[in-house]
Design a protein around this motif. Structure first.
Motif, short mmCIF file in Angstrom:
data_model
loop_
_atom_site.label_atom_id
_atom_site.label_comp_id
_atom_site.label_asym_id
_atom_site.label_seq_id
_atom_site.Cartn_x
_atom_site.Cartn_y
_atom_site.Cartn_z
N VAL A 141 -24.40 147.76 -0.42
CA VAL A 141 -25.52 148.49 0.18
C VAL A 141 -26.60 147.52 0.63
CG1 VAL A 141 -27.34 150.16 -0.25
CG2 VAL A 141 -25.05 150.56 -1.17
N ALA A 142 -26.80 146.47 -0.15
CA ALA A 142 -27.82 145.48 0.20
C ALA A 142 -27.50 144.81 1.53
CB ALA A 142 -27.92 144.43 -0.92
N GLU A 143 -26.22 144.49 1.74
CA GLU A 143 -25.82 143.88 3.01
C GLU A 143 -26.00 144.86 4.16
OE1 GLU A 143 -21.92 141.79 5.14
OE2 GLU A 143 -21.80 142.49 3.06
N LEU A 144 -25.70 146.14 3.91
CA LEU A 144 -25.89 147.17 4.93
C LEU A 144 -27.36 147.27 5.34
CD1 LEU A 144 -25.03 149.62 6.64
CD2 LEU A 144 -25.28 151.03 4.58
N VAL A 145 -28.23 147.32 4.34
CA VAL A 145 -29.67 147.42 4.63
C VAL A 145 -30.15 146.21 5.41
CG1 VAL A 145 -31.97 147.52 3.60
CG2 VAL A 145 -30.12 148.92 2.65
N GLU A 146 -29.66 145.03 5.03
CA GLU A 146 -30.06 143.80 5.71
C GLU A 146 -29.63 143.80 7.17
OE1 GLU A 146 -31.67 140.32 6.70
OE2 GLU A 146 -32.01 141.44 4.84
N LYS A 147 -28.42 144.26 7.43
CA LYS A 147 -27.94 144.31 8.82
C LYS A 147 -28.68 145.35 9.64
CE LYS A 147 -23.33 142.36 8.24
NZ LYS A 147 -23.62 141.21 9.17
N LEU A 148 -29.05 146.47 9.00
CA LEU A 148 -29.82 147.49 9.70
C LEU A 148 -31.20 146.95 10.08
CD1 LEU A 148 -28.95 150.73 7.66
CD2 LEU A 148 -28.19 150.14 9.97
N LYS A 149 -31.73 146.06 9.24
CA LYS A 149 -33.04 145.47 9.52
C LYS A 149 -32.95 144.36 10.56
CE LYS A 149 -35.35 146.30 5.07
NZ LYS A 149 -35.95 145.63 3.88
N SER A 150 -32.06 143.42 10.32
CA SER A 150 -32.03 142.20 11.15
C SER A 150 -31.25 142.34 12.45
CB SER A 150 -31.46 141.05 10.33
OG SER A 150 -30.15 141.34 9.91
#
Length: 249
Positions: free
Chosen positions: A235-244
């Protein structure tokens, strides 16, 4: 009771839409055209009501170029009794269509007008509602079932939350949804007979309606292709990709 059914000539739903090289519009030259699918459903419903003894006549009307006569002939082959072509080469927007249909309805005096909820070319979903307002008639939109009884129409509507049942007095305007019925195919003998059925021709000027479009298309372009999806491990990687990368957070 007489039933009036507007029909529209559109690009066949099986055809892949192509944009003109200059981006001014979609390509219509040498493209298969047919009756708008929602309008086919409207014609079928009107014919079923007639076959059930609830209507005596089904009249179809189209607003468009001379080639729209072919669409009307198809409706006649399905079983409609008469056809009216309001001939114009202008791109007629929903409000102008509704004004013309109002004049046709005042002349024909139908007890029910069945309209496809939208055309698959512009997807406006406005004509039926505008027509009901101009005529000051009751309306039932997105119908998945229509029952006529005792001067009233019971309409089961498809809404976001499921189904809604309403009862409206006739005369009324009803717009059709996809699940209302399955349109019949016109047989070859009926196609031949349709060539001899009455078809009246007129023009928007006969009704005093200005059809020149009020909106201007600046540019037409095809949607960009969809990018391939990816899998993320957490989930952390998902959130990071949604941001960056996506820029949505």
């Amino acid at each position: 009771m007489k039933i009036l059914v507007p029909v529209k000539r559109v690009i066949d739903y099986n055809v892949k839409i192509r944009v003109k090289p200059d981006g001014s519009d979609v390509e219509l030259s040498n493209v298969k055209m047919s009756m708008n699918p929602f309008d086919e459903i409207s014609v079928e419903e009107a014919l079923r009501l007639k076959e059930a003894g609830l209507a005596q006549e089904v009249v179809v009307v189209s607003i468009g170029p001379a080639k729209a006569e072919e669409t009307l002939r198809n409706a006649l082959a399905m079983g409609a009794d008469r056809a009216i072509l309001v001939e114009t080469d202008d791109t007629v927007e929903p409000l102008a269509v509704a004004k013309i249909l109002k004049s046709v309805a005042e002349a024909e005096r139908p007890g029910l007008i069945i309209v496809g909820k939208q055309a698959i070319d512009d997807d406006s979903n406005q004509t039926g509602q505008m027509l009901a307002a101009l005529l000051n008639w009751a309306q039932g939109t997105f119908a998945s079932k229509i029952v006529i009884e005792d001067g009233k129409a019971t309409v089961i509507r498809e809404v976001d939350g499921g189904l809604q049942t309403i009862s409206i007095k006739l005369p009324a305007v009803v717009t059709t949804d996809l699940r209302l019925n399955e349109p019949r195919y016109a047989s070859l003998p009926n196609i031949m007979k349709a060539k001899k059925k009455p078809l009246d021709k007129t023009s928007p000027s006969a009704f005093g309606v200005w059809t020149a479009p009020r909106l201007k298309v600046l540019k037409t372009e095809e949607p960009s292709g969809r990018k391939a999806g990816i899998k993320v491990k957490s989930v952390a990687e998902l959130v990071e990709k949604l941001k960056s990368e996506a820029g949505v957070l």
